[in-house]
Design a protein around this motif. Structure first.
Motif, mmCIF file in Angstrom:
data_model
loop_
_atom_site.group_PDB
_atom_site.id
_atom_site.type_symbol
_atom_site.label_atom_id
_atom_site.label_comp_id
_atom_site.label_asym_id
_atom_site.label_seq_id
_atom_site.Cartn_x
_atom_site.Cartn_y
_atom_site.Cartn_z
ATOM 1 N N ILE A 100 -15.216 64.527 2.320
ATOM 2 C CA ILE A 100 -14.722 64.589 3.707
ATOM 3 C C ILE A 100 -15.345 65.768 4.442
ATOM 4 O O ILE A 100 -15.783 65.648 5.589
ATOM 5 C CB ILE A 100 -13.182 64.697 3.722
ATOM 6 N N GLU A 101 -15.392 66.918 3.768
ATOM 7 C CA GLU A 101 -15.956 68.123 4.393
ATOM 8 C C GLU A 101 -17.422 67.930 4.758
ATOM 9 O O GLU A 101 -17.868 68.368 5.820
ATOM 10 C CB GLU A 101 -15.797 69.311 3.440
ATOM 11 N N ARG A 102 -18.186 67.282 3.887
ATOM 12 C CA ARG A 102 -19.615 67.054 4.156
ATOM 13 C C ARG A 102 -19.827 66.199 5.400
ATOM 14 O O ARG A 102 -20.831 66.344 6.104
ATOM 15 C CB ARG A 102 -20.282 66.368 2.962
ATOM 16 N N ASN A 103 -18.892 65.297 5.647
ATOM 17 C CA ASN A 103 -19.027 64.377 6.778
ATOM 18 C C ASN A 103 -18.219 64.801 7.995
ATOM 19 O O ASN A 103 -18.029 64.016 8.922
ATOM 20 C CB ASN A 103 -18.589 62.971 6.344
ATOM 21 N N SER A 104 -17.746 66.038 7.996
ATOM 22 C CA SER A 104 -16.934 66.538 9.110
ATOM 23 C C SER A 104 -17.775 67.358 10.078
ATOM 24 O O SER A 104 -18.905 67.747 9.773
ATOM 25 C CB SER A 104 -15.784 67.398 8.582
ATOM 26 N N TRP A 105 -17.196 67.653 11.241
ATOM 27 C CA TRP A 105 -17.885 68.502 12.228
ATOM 28 C C TRP A 105 -18.056 69.925 11.707
ATOM 29 O O TRP A 105 -18.943 70.662 12.148
ATOM 30 C CB TRP A 105 -17.114 68.509 13.547
ATOM 31 N N LYS A 106 -17.225 70.306 10.742
ATOM 32 C CA LYS A 106 -17.301 71.659 10.195
ATOM 33 C C LYS A 106 -18.594 71.884 9.410
ATOM 34 O O LYS A 106 -19.040 73.018 9.271
ATOM 35 C CB LYS A 106 -16.085 71.937 9.312
ATOM 36 N N GLU A 107 -19.164 70.792 8.905
ATOM 37 C CA GLU A 107 -20.441 70.902 8.200
ATOM 38 C C GLU A 107 -21.527 71.413 9.142
ATOM 39 O O GLU A 107 -22.310 72.294 8.800
ATOM 40 C CB GLU A 107 -20.821 69.536 7.627
ATOM 41 N N GLU A 109 -20.987 73.062 11.908
ATOM 42 C CA GLU A 109 -20.607 74.401 12.372
ATOM 43 C C GLU A 109 -20.795 75.462 11.301
ATOM 44 O O GLU A 109 -20.735 76.663 11.579
ATOM 45 C CB GLU A 109 -19.141 74.395 12.825
ATOM 46 N N GLY A 110 -20.991 75.025 10.061
ATOM 47 C CA GLY A 110 -21.210 75.969 8.964
ATOM 48 C C GLY A 110 -19.940 76.569 8.398
ATOM 49 O O GLY A 110 -19.966 77.667 7.832
ATOM 50 N N THR A 111 -18.794 75.863 8.540
ATOM 51 C CA THR A 111 -17.521 76.406 8.048
ATOM 52 C C THR A 111 -16.867 75.522 6.984
ATOM 53 O O THR A 111 -15.733 75.763 6.590
ATOM 54 C CB THR A 111 -16.521 76.588 9.214
ATOM 55 N N SER A 112 -17.555 74.479 6.529
ATOM 56 C CA SER A 112 -16.963 73.562 5.554
ATOM 57 C C SER A 112 -17.023 74.144 4.140
ATOM 58 O O SER A 112 -17.722 75.125 3.876
ATOM 59 C CB SER A 112 -17.684 72.214 5.578
ATOM 60 N N PHE A 113 -16.305 73.491 3.219
ATOM 61 C CA PHE A 113 -16.306 73.894 1.806
ATOM 62 C C PHE A 113 -17.721 73.922 1.242
ATOM 63 O O PHE A 113 -18.052 74.755 0.399
ATOM 64 C CB PHE A 113 -15.511 72.875 0.967
ATOM 65 N N THR A 114 -18.531 72.965 1.678
ATOM 66 C CA THR A 114 -19.833 72.757 1.055
ATOM 67 C C THR A 114 -20.936 73.664 1.601
ATOM 68 O O THR A 114 -22.014 73.732 1.029
ATOM 69 C CB THR A 114 -20.266 71.287 1.237
ATOM 70 N N VAL A 115 -20.678 74.335 2.722
ATOM 71 C CA VAL A 115 -21.703 75.174 3.347
ATOM 72 C C VAL A 115 -21.526 76.657 3.014
ATOM 73 O O VAL A 115 -22.491 77.344 2.644
ATOM 74 C CB VAL A 115 -21.696 74.985 4.881
ATOM 75 N N VAL A 116 -20.300 77.153 3.127
ATOM 76 C CA VAL A 116 -20.041 78.580 2.899
ATOM 77 C C VAL A 116 -20.147 78.890 1.403
ATOM 78 O O VAL A 116 -19.431 78.292 0.593
ATOM 79 C CB VAL A 116 -18.642 78.976 3.415
ATOM 80 N N PRO A 117 -21.022 79.811 1.008
ATOM 81 C CA PRO A 117 -21.188 80.144 -0.407
ATOM 82 C C PRO A 117 -19.889 80.630 -1.051
ATOM 83 O O PRO A 117 -19.194 81.477 -0.504
ATOM 84 C CB PRO A 117 -22.227 81.282 -0.380
ATOM 85 N N GLY A 118 -19.543 80.029 -2.172
ATOM 86 C CA GLY A 118 -18.364 80.453 -2.929
ATOM 87 C C GLY A 118 -17.061 79.827 -2.474
ATOM 88 O O GLY A 118 -16.044 79.936 -3.173
ATOM 89 N N LEU A 119 -17.061 79.146 -1.316
ATOM 90 C CA LEU A 119 -15.814 78.600 -0.789
ATOM 91 C C LEU A 119 -15.308 77.431 -1.634
ATOM 92 O O LEU A 119 -14.102 77.291 -1.852
ATOM 93 C CB LEU A 119 -16.011 78.149 0.663
ATOM 94 N N ARG A 120 -16.212 76.601 -2.115
ATOM 95 C CA ARG A 120 -15.818 75.475 -2.957
ATOM 96 C C ARG A 120 -15.115 75.971 -4.216
ATOM 97 O O ARG A 120 -14.042 75.479 -4.581
ATOM 98 C CB ARG A 120 -17.057 74.660 -3.341
ATOM 99 N N GLU A 121 -15.703 76.966 -4.868
ATOM 100 C CA GLU A 121 -15.116 77.518 -6.091
ATOM 101 C C GLU A 121 -13.788 78.201 -5.817
ATOM 102 O O GLU A 121 -12.847 78.121 -6.614
ATOM 103 C CB GLU A 121 -16.088 78.507 -6.745
ATOM 104 N N PHE A 122 -13.710 78.879 -4.658
ATOM 105 C CA PHE A 122 -12.476 79.572 -4.299
ATOM 106 C C PHE A 122 -11.318 78.592 -4.158
ATOM 107 O O PHE A 122 -10.235 78.791 -4.727
ATOM 108 C CB PHE A 122 -12.671 80.344 -2.986
ATOM 109 N N TYR A 123 -11.527 77.510 -3.398
ATOM 110 C CA TYR A 123 -10.444 76.552 -3.176
ATOM 111 C C TYR A 123 -10.110 75.755 -4.436
ATOM 112 O O TYR A 123 -8.956 75.350 -4.625
ATOM 113 C CB TYR A 123 -10.779 75.619 -2.013
ATOM 114 N N LEU A 124 -11.089 75.520 -5.291
ATOM 115 C CA LEU A 124 -10.812 74.868 -6.571
ATOM 116 C C LEU A 124 -9.930 75.756 -7.432
ATOM 117 O O LEU A 124 -8.974 75.289 -8.072
ATOM 118 C CB LEU A 124 -12.123 74.557 -7.308
ATOM 119 N N ASP A 125 -10.235 77.062 -7.414
ATOM 120 C CA ASP A 125 -9.416 78.027 -8.160
ATOM 121 C C ASP A 125 -7.999 78.080 -7.591
ATOM 122 O O ASP A 125 -7.019 78.134 -8.336
ATOM 123 C CB ASP A 125 -10.072 79.409 -8.097
#
Length: 268
Positions: A100-107, A109-125
């Motif tokens: 969903i994040e990859r296909n959102s407007w946030k992608e 804008e550079g604020t999605s889970f998949t763009v910001v370094p470390g954000l994916r791992e942070f939210y998984l944790d």
């Protein structure tokens, strides 16, 4: 420059919090200067009624639009609303959230889970940690088995924290975000929670749902010197007064300009 030279910087403190209320008294006793700079406002919803009463408190337009968009999505295809709190579901669900994040407007804008370094791992944790403590409360909407919207949040001490939400832009015409929040809100109201905190800054859709707003400030602490006493007076007294009086001054200026223009016309 001022932030770098401050002895202590406290970021995004709630203006009505005990800390913000008592710090000025402490600063006088300890001979320090505190400067409050308002940075943002964060909407939230107090939950002190049932779902049906909440809906009745909203405007007719709000209720009709909500109902219309929910029905539109249901008529367009199969819609599944899913609540996730089980630790065994985390990794599978996180893949759907990332899609969903990859296909959102946030992608973009550079604020999605998949763009910001470390954000994916942070939210998984975060998901793994809070699911083990039975606090994870995440909602997803699937359209014809495709994940199209998510609300990633936690429920802790009678408060729901909406940490992250997004939707797939290719399904924008179906308003998946409205469908998501309509059903998520119903569940939150039925979960004996006392508050929904949207976190982040104000926006139109948040304000439509929210009942109150928290004002957040950055607090800078300085030694009590002549220069910093002036800074404190400027930031805490002069600037707030100017902001308060700005509409009056602007209106006075406009009246004065119109008066000058009328005089010119009369002279002609």
């Amino acid at each position: 420059e001022r932030v770098r030279r401050a002895n202590l910087c406290l970021h995004e403190v709630e203006l009505d919090s005990p800390l913000a209320k008592t710090l000025p008294n402490i600063s006088r006793e300890c001979r320090i200067v505190t400067v409050f700079k308002r940075v943002s406002s964060s909407p939230f919803l107090r939950i002190n009624t049932d779902w049906e009463s909440f809906l009745r408190s909203k405007s007719k337009h709000f209720r009709e639009e909500q109902k219309r968009k929910v029905n539109k999505m249901r008529k367009a295809g199969r819609v599944d609303f899913v609540k996730v709190s089980n630790p065994d579901q985390i990794h599978e669900v996180m893949q759907d959230i990332l899609s969903i994040e990859r296909n959102s407007w946030k992608e973009k804008e550079g604020t999605s889970f998949t763009v910001v370094p470390g954000l994916r791992e942070f939210y998984l944790d975060v998901a793994e940690t809070f699911s083990k403590n039975h606090c994870l409360c995440t909602y997803l909407v699937y359209f014809n088995s495709v994940p199209v919207a998510h609300l990633f949040g936690i429920a802790y001490e009678n408060r729901y924290y909406a940490l992250k939400t997004s939707y797939d832009e290719s399904y924008k015409e179906l308003s998946p975000g409205v469908f998501l929040f309509t059903h998520a809100l119903q569940d939150i109201f039925q979960s004996s929670l006392h508050e929904l905190d949207f976190l982040g800054v104000e926006s139109r859709w948040k304000n439509e749902i929210a009942s109150d707003t928290r004002h957040l400030v950055n607090i800078f602490v300085y030694p009590k010197t002549i220069s910093y006493l002036f800074v404190g007076y400027l930031e805490n007294t002069v600037k707030p007064l100017m902001r308060e009086k700005a509409p009056f001054v602007l209106n006075l200026r406009n009246k004065f300009q119109r008066s000058l223009e009328n005089e010119k016309i009369e002279r002609r």
